[in-house]
Design a protein around this motif. Sequence first.
Motif, short mmCIF file in Angstrom:
data_model
loop_
_atom_site.label_atom_id
_atom_site.label_comp_id
_atom_site.label_asym_id
_atom_site.label_seq_id
_atom_site.Cartn_x
_atom_site.Cartn_y
_atom_site.Cartn_z
N TYR A 264 1.02 -1.27 -0.18
CA TYR A 264 -0.14 -0.39 0.08
C TYR A 264 0.67 0.87 0.06
N ARG A 265 2.14 1.29 0.62
CA ARG A 265 2.18 2.42 0.91
C ARG A 265 3.67 2.73 -0.61
N LYS A 266 3.74 1.67 -1.61
CA LYS A 266 4.39 1.31 -2.56
C LYS A 266 3.37 2.39 -3.38
N TYR A 267 2.32 1.84 -3.45
CA TYR A 267 1.02 2.50 -4.30
C TYR A 267 0.60 3.68 -4.31
N THR A 268 0.92 3.88 -2.62
CA THR A 268 0.66 5.81 -2.39
C THR A 268 1.74 6.44 -2.39
N ASP A 269 3.30 6.29 -2.77
CA ASP A 269 3.97 6.80 -3.20
C ASP A 269 3.90 7.93 -3.88
N VAL A 270 4.66 8.87 -3.64
CA VAL A 270 4.69 9.97 -4.76
C VAL A 270 4.94 10.02 -5.86
N ASP A 271 6.45 9.10 -6.12
CA ASP A 271 7.14 8.73 -7.48
C ASP A 271 5.65 7.17 -7.94
N LEU A 272 5.32 7.91 -8.97
CA LEU A 272 4.54 7.19 -10.11
C LEU A 272 5.31 6.18 -9.79
N GLU A 273 6.48 5.95 -10.89
CA GLU A 273 6.90 4.59 -10.73
C GLU A 273 7.12 3.48 -9.97
N ALA A 274 6.74 3.70 -8.82
CA ALA A 274 6.60 2.91 -7.57
C ALA A 274 5.13 2.09 -7.69
N ARG A 275 4.26 2.16 -8.24
CA ARG A 275 2.87 1.76 -8.65
C ARG A 275 3.78 0.48 -9.30
N PRO A 276 3.79 0.35 -10.34
CA PRO A 276 3.93 -1.44 -10.86
C PRO A 276 4.91 -2.56 -9.63
N GLU A 277 5.60 -1.35 -8.65
CA GLU A 277 5.90 -2.52 -7.61
C GLU A 277 5.07 -3.40 -6.94
N ALA A 278 4.38 -1.58 -6.40
CA ALA A 278 3.04 -1.58 -5.28
C ALA A 278 1.90 -3.40 -6.56
N MET A 279 2.17 -3.32 -7.18
CA MET A 279 1.09 -4.36 -8.07
C MET A 279 1.41 -5.72 -8.18
N ALA A 280 3.00 -5.42 -8.31
CA ALA A 280 4.36 -6.81 -8.20
C ALA A 280 3.64 -7.40 -6.90
N MET A 281 4.16 -6.81 -5.99
CA MET A 281 3.95 -7.02 -4.83
C MET A 281 2.84 -7.77 -4.00
N ALA A 282 1.24 -6.94 -4.72
CA ALA A 282 -0.21 -7.76 -4.57
C ALA A 282 -0.16 -8.64 -5.05
N ILE A 283 0.35 -9.15 -5.95
CA ILE A 283 0.58 -10.15 -7.20
C ILE A 283 1.46 -11.12 -6.46
N ILE A 284 2.11 -11.08 -5.61
CA ILE A 284 3.46 -11.93 -5.17
C ILE A 284 3.08 -12.62 -3.93
N ILE A 285 2.01 -11.25 -3.46
CA ILE A 285 1.15 -12.16 -2.28
C ILE A 285 -0.03 -12.74 -2.44
N ALA A 286 -0.75 -12.79 -3.18
CA ALA A 286 -1.69 -13.96 -3.77
C ALA A 286 -1.43 -14.48 -3.69
N LEU A 287 -0.10 -15.16 -5.06
CA LEU A 287 0.50 -16.25 -5.16
C LEU A 287 0.91 -16.92 -3.67
N LEU A 288 1.62 -16.11 -3.49
CA LEU A 288 2.17 -16.51 -1.76
C LEU A 288 0.93 -17.36 -0.67
N SER A 289 -0.09 -16.76 -0.65
CA SER A 289 -0.87 -17.19 0.04
C SER A 289 -1.25 -18.77 -0.55
N ALA A 290 -1.49 -18.22 -2.05
CA ALA A 290 -2.63 -20.41 -2.85
C ALA A 290 -1.22 -20.75 -2.12
N LEU A 291 -0.30 -20.81 -2.29
CA LEU A 291 1.11 -21.75 -2.67
C LEU A 291 1.00 -22.37 -0.86
#
Lengths: 344, 285
Positions: free
Chosen positions: B243-270
């Motif tokens: 969430y911090r990455k997502y709301t970062d002033v630096d828009l470059e961080a957005r994909p990182e936030a999304m990547a993290m969200a996807i990783i969280i989802a995959l990790l919990s499934a695993l």
Amino acid sequence: MTHVSLKDLTKVYPGSKVPSLDRLSLEIPTGELTALLGPSGCGKTTTMKMIAGLLTPTSGDVTFDDRSILREKPEHRGVVMVFQNYLLFPYMSVADNIGFGLKMRKVDKAEIDRRVGEILDLVKLPDLGKRRPSELSGGQQQRVALARALIVQPKVLLLDEPLSNLDAHLRFEMRDLIRSLQQEMGITTIFVTHDQEEAVVLADKVALILEGRLCQYDQADVFYKRPANEAVARFFGGQNFIAGQSTGAAFDSPLGQLTLPQGAIAGKGTLTFRPENVKIGEGQSNSLNATLEDRIYLGTQTRLRLRVGDTMIEAIANPDEVGGFDVGGPVPIHLPPQTLWVLQ
Amino acid sequence: MSDRLKIFLLLAPALTAIIVLFMGGLGIGLARSLNYMPVIGLVDPNFDAYWTVFTSQEFYLSFLLTFHISFTSTVLSSVLAIGAALLLRRQFIGRAIINFLFQLNLTVPHLVGAIGILYLFSQSGSFARLAAEWGMISRPGDFPALVFDPYAIGIILQYVWKEVPFIGVILLANMQALGEDYESVARSLGANRWQAFRHVLLPLIFPGLLSASVMVFAFTFGAYEIPAILGPNYPAALPVLAYRKYTDVDLEARPEAMAMAIIIALLSALMIFFYVRISRRNIRS
Ligand SMILES: Nc1ncnc2c1ncn2[C@@H]1O[C@H](COP(=O)(O)OP(=O)(O)OP(=O)(O)O)[C@@H](O)[C@H]1O
Ligand SMILES: [Mg+2]
């Protein structure tokens, strides 16, 4: 080899006012098969659970060979109870179900496998060890439940309506199996049923319980010949009850004076005789003129409703014997004295 | 109409909502995490965001913290819930009241519970002041750190408080439906109390326990609000970090936030996959 005795065993369930079992006393000799007989809700399962230690009696005692076992935990009593609805563990294979008791006793795996194999043969279920209980028929499940109990070689075996969920054919087979296994192993066995015929066929002795109380405890034939009271006689299919006065040798009743067998009690009482003991035709004594009111053909026998004066009599006769009588017409009958019994 | 078709048609509205909302969201998230967003001219997907995530130490620390929170909360809640259900299924006077109290906090939102914990357990909270007043500690600041602490005790406390009744209610219903006869059979066959529980009751309630605890695990692994309120600043729990990455002033961080969200989802499934496998093997053998 265990002599079981129940002494004034009583159970009042919490929240209930009347006892579900009221001062039951029974002596069950070593190695015998005793039936607890009674209608639904009379306290049969309650009794079994108290013997097995799964329920604490409100009062009274249970002893094995004169030693009270009430303080012993269920797993130390040497009693195994087979429940009414089998209760096989659904997530285990048949073999694991049967081996359960040995596993709890930490018997080693090879020994368990060997004994499970033996007992599967004994209950005629070889090859089914790997199945799940849900893949078995009712009769097979029943046999697995029995095998699971027998494998631990209990001192006392409690069977709660082991046959009630089976069809007539299987029932027959299981009955013989239980009887032969029980005699072979000499296990003191208590067996619950609400079917009087089953009790009579299987048991050495029958205890009849009505509404939580023991009514009579005797060998099976006694219930037919010398019932303790009207309720007992009715439970065993008795239908004829005639009030009157006994002199000990004869009985004065609306049917007239009837000759009694030797040893009958004197005083006011109720005369009873079984429908199948009403004989068609004139006899040496106790002959009566009846009117045929109704007749029901049952295949191997015929049920007759007869009237003598104002008294109705139920009879069972051979169809050939009574084919010639018309409804509404006269039928000569007699009541052999040795089949009469006076209740107080 | 065949039964299959009928079932499919009946489920269609729900399925549509699930697919559009869930898969759609996941799809957009995935695209974004891969730096793919044609609207603003990003048409060459790449793994830069994932690379950044996997090379940062903070991510691993966050993962460890989050795993610790979920795992500990799930295990503690499950064990306590089994105990509670075992007690509550017995007949005793006042059972109805206890049962009601037990289930009461199911209705309290997580957020409210977290604020309660903050008031009670923080170093300026009620317990700290009480302890200081009674002379157990010299000043409130000496109170052990249960909130914002590196071991996430406050968070786990909150989750356990909330999830014990959740699992407990499911298990209780389960046990009541089973009755006690299975255990009676086991006892009469020679099992002691513990063996009857371990080899009979536990395997019988296991399916219910498994689904309930998987839900708890997935929820605690992906939930944001509680670690945001009660958690330490560094390392933060994964959802907080995302969430911090997502709301970062630096828009470059957005994909990182999304990547993290996807990783969280995959990790919990695993992790859920392995959890189910391992526990199944151990409980029902
Ligand atoms: N747990 C319980 N709490 C309260 N009452 C009970 C409980 N279990 C049984 N009873 C009551 O005790 C009486 C005897 O029950 P029990 O189960 O012993 O009957 P049973 O003779 O085995 O009947 P069936 O032939 O139907 O199995 C019944 O009236 C029943 O309602
Ligand atoms: Mg019963």
